[in-house]
Scaffold this motif. Structure first.
Motif, short mmCIF file in Angstrom:
data_model
loop_
_atom_site.label_atom_id
_atom_site.label_comp_id
_atom_site.label_asym_id
_atom_site.label_seq_id
_atom_site.Cartn_x
_atom_site.Cartn_y
_atom_site.Cartn_z
N LEU A 1 18.49 23.07 15.64
CA LEU A 1 18.14 24.06 14.64
C LEU A 1 18.35 25.45 15.24
O LEU A 1 17.55 25.91 16.05
N PRO A 2 19.45 26.09 14.85
CA PRO A 2 19.66 27.45 15.35
C PRO A 2 18.52 28.37 14.91
O PRO A 2 18.00 28.25 13.79
N MET A 3 18.12 29.26 15.78
CA MET A 3 17.00 30.13 15.47
C MET A 3 17.31 31.08 14.31
O MET A 3 16.41 31.48 13.58
N THR A 4 18.59 31.41 14.10
CA THR A 4 18.93 32.21 12.93
C THR A 4 18.61 31.45 11.66
O THR A 4 18.13 32.03 10.68
N GLU A 5 18.83 30.15 11.67
CA GLU A 5 18.51 29.32 10.50
C GLU A 5 16.99 29.22 10.31
O GLU A 5 16.50 29.25 9.19
N LEU A 6 16.26 29.09 11.41
CA LEU A 6 14.79 29.03 11.31
C LEU A 6 14.25 30.33 10.71
O LEU A 6 13.38 30.30 9.85
N ARG A 7 14.80 31.45 11.14
CA ARG A 7 14.36 32.73 10.56
C ARG A 7 14.68 32.78 9.06
O ARG A 7 13.85 33.25 8.27
N SER A 8 15.84 32.27 8.67
CA SER A 8 16.21 32.24 7.25
C SER A 8 15.29 31.34 6.44
O SER A 8 14.90 31.68 5.32
N VAL A 9 14.93 30.19 7.00
CA VAL A 9 14.02 29.27 6.33
C VAL A 9 12.66 29.94 6.12
O VAL A 9 12.06 29.86 5.05
N CYS A 10 12.20 30.64 7.13
CA CYS A 10 10.92 31.34 7.03
C CYS A 10 10.97 32.46 5.99
O CYS A 10 10.03 32.63 5.20
N ALA A 11 12.05 33.20 5.98
CA ALA A 11 12.20 34.27 4.99
C ALA A 11 12.24 33.70 3.58
O ALA A 11 11.63 34.26 2.66
N ALA A 12 12.92 32.56 3.41
CA ALA A 12 13.00 31.92 2.09
C ALA A 12 11.63 31.43 1.63
O ALA A 12 11.37 31.34 0.42
N ALA A 13 10.73 31.15 2.57
CA ALA A 13 9.37 30.74 2.24
C ALA A 13 8.49 31.94 1.88
O ALA A 13 7.33 31.76 1.52
N GLY A 14 9.05 33.14 2.01
CA GLY A 14 8.30 34.34 1.68
C GLY A 14 7.57 34.96 2.85
O GLY A 14 6.78 35.90 2.67
N PHE A 15 7.81 34.47 4.06
CA PHE A 15 7.17 35.02 5.24
C PHE A 15 7.88 36.32 5.63
O PHE A 15 9.08 36.47 5.44
N THR A 16 7.13 37.24 6.20
CA THR A 16 7.69 38.53 6.59
C THR A 16 7.52 38.75 8.08
O THR A 16 6.77 38.05 8.75
N ASN A 17 8.24 39.76 8.59
CA ASN A 17 8.17 40.13 10.00
C ASN A 17 8.44 38.91 10.89
O ASN A 17 7.72 38.64 11.86
N VAL A 18 9.47 38.14 10.54
CA VAL A 18 9.79 36.86 11.19
C VAL A 18 10.54 37.11 12.49
O VAL A 18 11.55 37.81 12.52
N ARG A 19 10.00 36.51 13.59
CA ARG A 19 10.64 36.60 14.90
C ARG A 19 10.60 35.23 15.56
O ARG A 19 9.57 34.57 15.54
N THR A 20 11.72 34.83 16.17
CA THR A 20 11.74 33.57 16.91
C THR A 20 11.78 33.89 18.40
O THR A 20 12.29 34.91 18.83
N TYR A 21 11.21 32.96 19.17
CA TYR A 21 11.17 33.12 20.62
C TYR A 21 11.79 31.90 21.27
O TYR A 21 11.34 30.77 21.03
#
Length: 170
Positions: free
Chosen positions: A19-39
């Motif tokens: 799971l590329p972290m760019t995809e994880l950030r996109s999934v989170c944004a699609a869920a309506g989450f904000t200020n999304v950062r992956t580590y």
């Protein structure tokens, strides 16, 4: 608005669950989450949401299952909870890169320590919803098995410290 830390199980570990972290950030944004950062690339994400904790977990799990075509385990902690995990580390005098917290959905069973096998010089302690382990010789050759941890996900103390720092900055 609450700051959450999501810890994904078995993502980008040992060639499984890519799971590329760019995809994880996109999934989170699609869920309506904000200020999304992956580590780092092992399924750690910090974000803000107005949803309750259980709703955050359900939203993320359903979107990740749609993305991956299979269930992806997600454990959620608030920013305050991740800071408390770090603060409660019973092995704070040991090497942070050899100490982990295994995150669980619920409190570890009272008999957790009785069912551990393969123990050598590892130290194990129970937390509120975590199992702490210090691997004296590192994790590479350990034979330690903790049945109560099978549905959990581990992060070393360095990672937990970074996630707690990020969550506190939100």
């Amino acid at each position: 608005m609450t700051t959450y830390v999501a810890l994904l199980r078995a993502v980008n570990v040992g060639g499984t669950g890519k799971l590329p972290m760019t995809e994880l950030r996109s999934v989170c944004a699609a869920a309506g989450f904000t200020n999304v950062r992956t580590y780092i690339a092992s399924g750690n994400v910090v974000f803000d949401s107005t949803l309750a904790k259980r709703a955050v977990q359900q939203a993320l799990e359903s979107r990740l299952e749609a993305y991956a075509g299979k269930a992806v385990g997600v454990l959620i902690r608030t920013g305050k909870e991740i800071a408390a995990v770090l603060q409660a580390n019973p092995f704070s005098n040991e090497a942070a890169n050899r100490t982990v917290a295994i995150f669980l959905d619920d409190a570890p069973p009272a008999d957790t320590l009785e069912h551990i096998t393969g123990r050598r010089n590892e130290q194990v302690a129970l937390g509120k919803h975590e199992i702490y382990v210090h691997y004296g010789d590192g994790m590479a050759k350990t034979k330690l098995r903790i049945p109560a941890a099978k549905n959990g996900t581990a992060r070393n103390i360095n990672t937990i410290a970074k996630l707690a720092q990020w969550a506190a900055q939100s």
